[in-house]
Design an enzyme around this catalytic site. Structure first.
Site, short mmCIF file in Angstrom:
data_model
loop_
_atom_site.label_atom_id
_atom_site.label_comp_id
_atom_site.label_asym_id
_atom_site.label_seq_id
_atom_site.Cartn_x
_atom_site.Cartn_y
_atom_site.Cartn_z
N ASP A 163 41.34 47.62 45.88
CA ASP A 163 41.03 47.67 44.45
C ASP A 163 40.24 48.92 44.12
OD1 ASP A 163 38.70 45.80 42.36
OD2 ASP A 163 40.38 47.12 41.84
N SER A 181 43.73 60.57 29.13
CA SER A 181 45.10 61.00 28.87
C SER A 181 45.16 61.60 27.47
CB SER A 181 46.05 59.79 28.96
OG SER A 181 47.32 60.12 28.37
O1 LIG Z 1 37.31 43.91 37.86
C1 LIG Z 1 38.30 44.88 37.75
C2 LIG Z 1 38.38 45.69 39.02
N1 LIG Z 1 39.80 45.78 39.33
C3 LIG Z 1 40.42 44.59 38.75
C4 LIG Z 1 40.60 43.54 39.78
N2 LIG Z 1 40.73 42.23 39.58
C5 LIG Z 1 40.97 41.74 40.82
C6 LIG Z 1 41.25 40.35 41.13
C7 LIG Z 1 41.97 40.03 42.27
C8 LIG Z 1 42.27 38.71 42.57
C9 LIG Z 1 41.82 37.71 41.74
C10 LIG Z 1 42.15 36.28 42.03
F1 LIG Z 1 42.66 36.13 43.25
F2 LIG Z 1 43.04 35.84 41.14
F3 LIG Z 1 41.05 35.56 41.91
C11 LIG Z 1 41.11 38.01 40.58
C12 LIG Z 1 40.81 39.33 40.27
N3 LIG Z 1 40.97 42.71 41.73
O2 LIG Z 1 40.71 43.83 41.07
C13 LIG Z 1 39.60 44.19 37.58
#
Ligand SMILES: O[C@H]1CN[C@@H](c2nc(-c3ccc(C(F)(F)F)cc3)no2)C1
Length: 329
Positions: free
Chosen positions: A35, A199
């Protein structure tokens, strides 16, 4: 000096991309969500209540001869969708591909929200944002990338996410075979800990680029492309039958015909999101109507160039030059 590469696989509808890592001695294999929008490496662990684990692999620090508890340290993180997790911290060896960091802060979960418990294939997250937003207290810890970058030929990593197919994260090199044409470079604003950029404009379909500054972040952890409401309205005004469906929480439209491409500028280049990538996923079993891959960023404070944008391109996250490079592929 080293370089490394690791394959990442798309979950259903490319909702997230999961990548294998190894932690500890002997190595414990987990599959996590890389991420670029956060900066904590946290994993499901043996410190969690059994009821919160449904199929995930867990890290057991007591089963690693190289783990060392970071006494008194804790972490707590909340993601854009409201999901969250928290726990304590160990230093241990982490390997990604052929790259190893001996004393990486590994954040062991004690609690995770239901969204994580209900995502059986995801054993945790590996943040590739800037270490300034790491949540460990009292002393924030470095990301894997920050720890490994001194060993890399050059301090950068690249993403090559694909639609419904394995992609790759490369560390320390730009693979000339991974893209076509030129790389368009744009400066990064990391003041909020993100890979932020602006952008210069956008276009719908084949029209010419409209000047409209869009400030956002390159975020591999967000599934969709989240843009200012005015741009989203302009796009869907050119999609037959498109409407905002509050029950779905976004714009939906008939799955055929294929909607127009969406183009955004990167410096003096452009990135084209093909119309069939905007067809994010059918919302009914008859596949009549589809949920849009472009939705509004209202309430976030900036736009998010998530996987719908990133999977169209080969993207260079260059911490040395503090710049992002986007290329077609
Ligand atoms: O916070 C920001 C940073 N990058 C975005 C992000 N969001 C998640 C995430 C992954 C998996 C889940 C779950 F498995 F459904 F719980 C939830 C959120 N991973 O990166 C948003």
């Amino acid at each position: 000096r080293q370089t490394g590469t690791v394959e990442t696989d798309a979950e259903k509808h490319d909702v997230e991309y999961l990548t294998p890592i190894s932690i500890g001695t002997p190595p414990q294999d987990l599959i996590v969500d890389f991420d670029t929008g956060s900066s904590d490496l946290w994993v499901f662990s043996t410190e969690m209540a059994a009821k919160d684990i449904k199929g995930q692999a867990v890290y057991d620090p007591n089963n690693s001869s190289t783990s060392e508890k970071l006494q008194g340290s804790t972490w707590q993180i909340t993601y854009g969708d409201g999901s969250s997790s928290s726990g304590d911290v160990y230093l241990d060896t982490v390997t990604i591909g052929n790259l190893t960091v001996p004393n990486q802060a590994v954040e062991a979960a004690k609690k995770v929200s239901d969204e994580f418990t209900d995502d059986p294939n995801n054993d945790g997250l590996l943040g590739l944002g800037f270490s300034s937003i790491n949540t460990v207290q009292p002393t924030p810890q470095n990301t894997f990338f920050d720890n490994v970058k001194k060993n890399l030929d050059t301090p950068l990593f690249t993403t090559d996410l694909k639609h419904g197919a394995p992609g790759s994260y490369n560390f320390g090199y730009i693979d000339p075979a991974a893209y076509i044409g030129n790389i368009s470079w744009t400066p990064v604003d990391n003041s909020q800990g993100f890979w932020g950029f602006t952008s210069p404009g956008y276009a719908v379909g084949t029209e010419t680029l409209r000047n409209h500054s869009i400030s956002g972040i390159a975020d591999t952890g967000t599934t969709l492309l989240l843009l200012p409401k005015s741009i989203v309205k302009a796009y869907y005004s050119e999609v037959q039958g498109a409407q905002y469906d509050s029950s779905q929480g976004g714009y939906v439209f008939p799955c055929s015909p294929t909607p127009p491409d969406f183009v955004f500028g990167v410096n003096n280049g452009i990135v084209t999101v093909p119309g069939d990538m905007v067809l994010y996923a059918p919302i009914d079993s008859a596949n009549q109507n589809c949920f849009g891959g472009i939705q509004s960023d209202t309430g976030i404070g900036f736009s998010i160039f998530g996987d719908v944008a990133l999977k169209t391109s080969f993207v260079v996250f260059d911490a040395g030059g503090l710049q992002l490079g986007w290329a077609a592929k």
